[in-house]
Each structure stands twice: as C-alpha cells, then as structure tokens.
Design a protein around this motif. Structure first.
Motif, PDB file in Angstrom:
ATOM      1  N   UNK A 183      50.641  28.173  45.910  1.00 26.63           N
ATOM      2  CA  UNK A 183      49.241  28.326  45.524  1.00 26.63           C
ATOM      3  C   UNK A 183      48.877  27.609  44.222  1.00 26.63           C
ATOM      4  N   UNK A 184      49.876  27.090  43.517  1.00 25.03           N
ATOM      5  CA  UNK A 184      49.604  26.406  42.249  1.00 25.03           C
ATOM      6  C   UNK A 184      48.612  25.251  42.417  1.00 25.03           C
ATOM      7  N   UNK A 185      48.806  24.350  43.416  1.00 19.54           N
ATOM      8  CA  UNK A 185      47.820  23.267  43.582  1.00 19.54           C
ATOM      9  C   UNK A 185      46.416  23.798  43.880  1.00 19.54           C
ATOM     10  N   UNK A 186      46.324  24.857  44.686  1.00 22.24           N
ATOM     11  CA  UNK A 186      45.023  25.455  45.000  1.00 22.24           C
ATOM     12  C   UNK A 186      44.366  25.981  43.729  1.00 22.24           C
ATOM     13  N   UNK A 187      45.161  26.656  42.904  1.00 21.99           N
ATOM     14  CA  UNK A 187      44.644  27.214  41.654  1.00 21.99           C
ATOM     15  C   UNK A 187      44.123  26.110  40.738  1.00 21.99           C
ATOM     16  N   UNK A 188      44.850  25.004  40.663  1.00 22.15           N
ATOM     17  CA  UNK A 188      44.436  23.893  39.803  1.00 22.15           C
ATOM     18  C   UNK A 188      43.166  23.226  40.328  1.00 22.15           C
ATOM     19  N   UNK A 189      43.042  23.108  41.662  1.00 17.70           N
ATOM     20  CA  UNK A 189      41.834  22.518  42.248  1.00 17.70           C
ATOM     21  C   UNK A 189      40.628  23.406  41.978  1.00 17.70           C
TER      22      UNK A 189
ATOM     23  N   UNK B  96      38.881  31.078  31.938  1.00 21.20           N
ATOM     24  CA  UNK B  96      39.814  32.163  32.265  1.00 21.20           C
ATOM     25  C   UNK B  96      39.506  33.406  31.448  1.00 21.20           C
ATOM     26  N   UNK B  97      39.594  34.551  32.098  1.00 18.74           N
ATOM     27  CA  UNK B  97      39.429  35.847  31.443  1.00 18.74           C
ATOM     28  C   UNK B  97      40.803  36.474  31.276  1.00 18.74           C
ATOM     29  N   UNK B  98      41.134  36.882  30.068  1.00 19.29           N
ATOM     30  CA  UNK B  98      42.415  37.521  29.784  1.00 19.29           C
ATOM     31  C   UNK B  98      42.176  38.978  29.407  1.00 19.29           C
ATOM     32  N   UNK B  99      43.002  39.866  29.945  1.00 18.52           N
ATOM     33  CA  UNK B  99      42.834  41.285  29.646  1.00 18.52           C
ATOM     34  C   UNK B  99      44.194  41.984  29.635  1.00 18.52           C
ATOM     35  N   UNK B 100      44.348  42.904  28.696  1.00 18.20           N
ATOM     36  CA  UNK B 100      45.588  43.676  28.613  1.00 18.20           C
ATOM     37  C   UNK B 100      45.593  44.742  29.706  1.00 18.20           C
ATOM     38  N   UNK B 101      46.603  44.705  30.553  1.00 21.85           N
ATOM     39  CA  UNK B 101      46.738  45.656  31.649  1.00 21.85           C
ATOM     40  C   UNK B 101      48.042  46.432  31.493  1.00 21.85           C
TER      41      UNK B 101
ATOM     42  N   UNK C 228      38.912  34.705  44.887  1.00 22.45           N
ATOM     43  CA  UNK C 228      39.397  33.521  44.185  1.00 22.45           C
ATOM     44  C   UNK C 228      39.580  33.780  42.698  1.00 22.45           C
ATOM     45  N   UNK C 229      38.869  34.770  42.166  1.00 23.35           N
ATOM     46  CA  UNK C 229      39.023  35.087  40.745  1.00 23.35           C
ATOM     47  C   UNK C 229      40.421  35.571  40.410  1.00 23.35           C
ATOM     48  N   UNK C 230      41.172  36.040  41.428  1.00 24.11           N
ATOM     49  CA  UNK C 230      42.511  36.571  41.209  1.00 24.11           C
ATOM     50  C   UNK C 230      43.588  35.479  41.158  1.00 24.11           C
ATOM     51  N   UNK C 231      43.240  34.253  41.543  1.00 25.06           N
ATOM     52  CA  UNK C 231      44.241  33.189  41.665  1.00 25.06           C
ATOM     53  C   UNK C 231      45.118  32.990  40.422  1.00 25.06           C
ATOM     54  N   UNK C 232      44.555  32.989  39.205  1.00 26.40           N
ATOM     55  CA  UNK C 232      45.416  32.761  38.030  1.00 26.40           C
ATOM     56  C   UNK C 232      46.516  33.801  37.849  1.00 26.40           C
ATOM     57  N   UNK C 233      46.429  34.926  38.561  1.00 28.63           N
ATOM     58  CA  UNK C 233      47.477  35.931  38.424  1.00 28.63           C
ATOM     59  C   UNK C 233      48.792  35.493  39.057  1.00 28.63           C
ATOM     60  N   UNK C 234      48.786  34.370  39.784  1.00 25.57           N
ATOM     61  CA  UNK C 234      50.063  33.847  40.272  1.00 25.57           C
ATOM     62  C   UNK C 234      50.961  33.482  39.095  1.00 25.57           C
ATOM     63  N   UNK C 235      50.371  33.157  37.945  1.00 25.48           N
ATOM     64  CA  UNK C 235      51.181  32.891  36.753  1.00 25.48           C
ATOM     65  C   UNK C 235      51.829  34.178  36.248  1.00 25.48           C
ATOM     66  N   UNK C 236      51.134  35.306  36.392  1.00 33.93           N
ATOM     67  CA  UNK C 236      51.745  36.589  36.065  1.00 33.93           C
ATOM     68  C   UNK C 236      52.905  36.896  37.003  1.00 33.93           C
ATOM     69  N   UNK C 237      52.756  36.511  38.276  1.00 36.96           N
ATOM     70  CA  UNK C 237      53.829  36.715  39.252  1.00 36.96           C
ATOM     71  C   UNK C 237      55.035  35.867  38.882  1.00 36.96           C
ATOM     72  N   UNK C 238      54.817  34.603  38.560  1.00 39.72           N
ATOM     73  CA  UNK C 238      55.915  33.700  38.204  1.00 39.72           C
ATOM     74  C   UNK C 238      56.599  34.120  36.907  1.00 39.72           C
TER      75      UNK C 238
END
Length: 208
Positions: A32-38, A56-61, A108-118
């Motif tokens: 999903x990295x290429x999709x996220x970058x696009x 990007x929105x960052x929040x402490x969870x 689609x707003x959740x896509x950047x969370x793949x970085x949290x997964x990695x």
C-alpha cells in the motif's frame, strides 16, 4: 463479567495464525506504500482549495499495554489548536471538510497508519486505538477496557465493522465487548471476516 471471561481464557490465535498475521501486516502495508504516496501527492494539490491546512494529522493514541504512540492520518477536519471534544462526545461534524468527508467515508484518511503498522505500533486488524486522554478516562469507567490493549491496535477491527463509531458510554461498552470477543476468538476465519467487512465498508463508503 467481561473482564473475568477474558482473563480466564486469553487467546490470541495459534502461533501459526500469529506468524501469518504478522506477515500479512508487513506484506499489505508495503504493497500500500505506493498507493499512500499517490494519494498524498493528490491531496497536496487538492487541499489548497478544498481542505486547507497540513497534509497529515498526528494524534497521541493508546496502544498495546496502554502505552501512548503517535498515530498518523490524512487530515479530514479543519485544524484546531486544542481538542475540546470530551470522551464519548460525537464527532465535530462542522469541522469536517467536503474533501475530508470523502476521505473518511472511503477510509482513505487511514492510509498513513500503514507506517504505524511497519513500525510495529499497530496491526491491520485489531481494536481501534483511542485518543490517549479519552482512553485514560475509559480505563476507569468502562469494564474490560484495559484488556482490549493486550494486543496491538488495528486500522480496522471487529468493533469498527460491526459496531461502528462509538459515541457515548453505552456504545463504547459495545465496542469493548466486540474487541474482547476478537481477542479471545482470534483466528483465520474471524480475520478473513473482518477483512471482508472492511472492504464492504470502504466500497460502500460507510466510514465516518
């Protein structure tokens, strides 16, 4: 009763399931990295007119073992210096932009969370992580809430697909029951069901 049930028989799936779950997390996130970058590139252009502010929105969870971490999302709301919404309050609909509403409904707003997964902070499937100050309140007011943090939080999960966005103490308790059911019954069939239901939500544009 919920806490006794979970503590009396914690199961998170077999070692084989856990291995494939970890592999699935990494493989799908990398794919999903290429999709996220696009999507990020498109939003950099569209945000100037339809959703002015940071990309990007960052929040402490609250993450696994109740520890805080920073979750990433594509911003869908007008920027605010201070979050005034209290635990259990409804979403501030007036702050969601038109473009942001599309991002939320399509997830689609959740896509950047793949970085949290990695980074090992999240999984693709698991209990949804709550805003840390709100989660601290739920620890003392919602039975079983602490036990849902025995596993990594997820981008999607059983509570998201079957309960939806939790507003107020009653729905939060329903969310916790779904999360605890997921933890206790973790396995290939349940994981596949949640993935299917997530796709139904995405393509049905039922996100909030």
């Amino acid at each position: 009763m919920v806490r006794d049930e979970v503590e009396g028989g914690k199961t998170r799936g077999s070692p084989t399931f856990q291995f494939f779950k970890a592999f699935f997390d990494i493989f799908v996130s990398m794919s999903l990295l290429p999709v996220c970058l696009i999507v990020a590139s498109l939003l950099l252009v569209l945000n100037r007119r339809f959703n002015p502010g940071p990309l990007v929105f960052e929040q402490e969870r609250m993450g696994r073992r109740c520890k805080p971490f920073t979750a990433y999302k594509f911003r869908s709301m007008l920027p605010a210096q201070l979050i005034e919404r209290q635990a259990g309050d409804p979403v501030e609909q007036d702050r969601i932009t038109k473009l942001g509403r599309f991002l939320r409904r399509s997830r689609l707003d959740e896509l950047p969370q793949i970085f949290n997964v990695l980074r090992g902070e999240m999984s693709l499937i698991g209990p949804r992580p709550d805003y840390f100050p709100h989660a601290q309140e739920f620890l003392t007011s919602v039975p079983g809430y602490r036990a849902r943090h025995d596993v990594r939080p997820g981008i999607s999960g059983l509570a998201q697909t079957e309960v939806g966005y939790a507003q107020g103490p009653i729905e939060t308790r329903r969310k916790v029951l779904a999360d605890l059911y997921y933890i206790k019954n973790a396995g290939f069939l349940l994981e596949a069901w949640i993935v299917w239901r997530t796709f139904c939500t995405i393509f049905g544009r039922k996100g909030l």
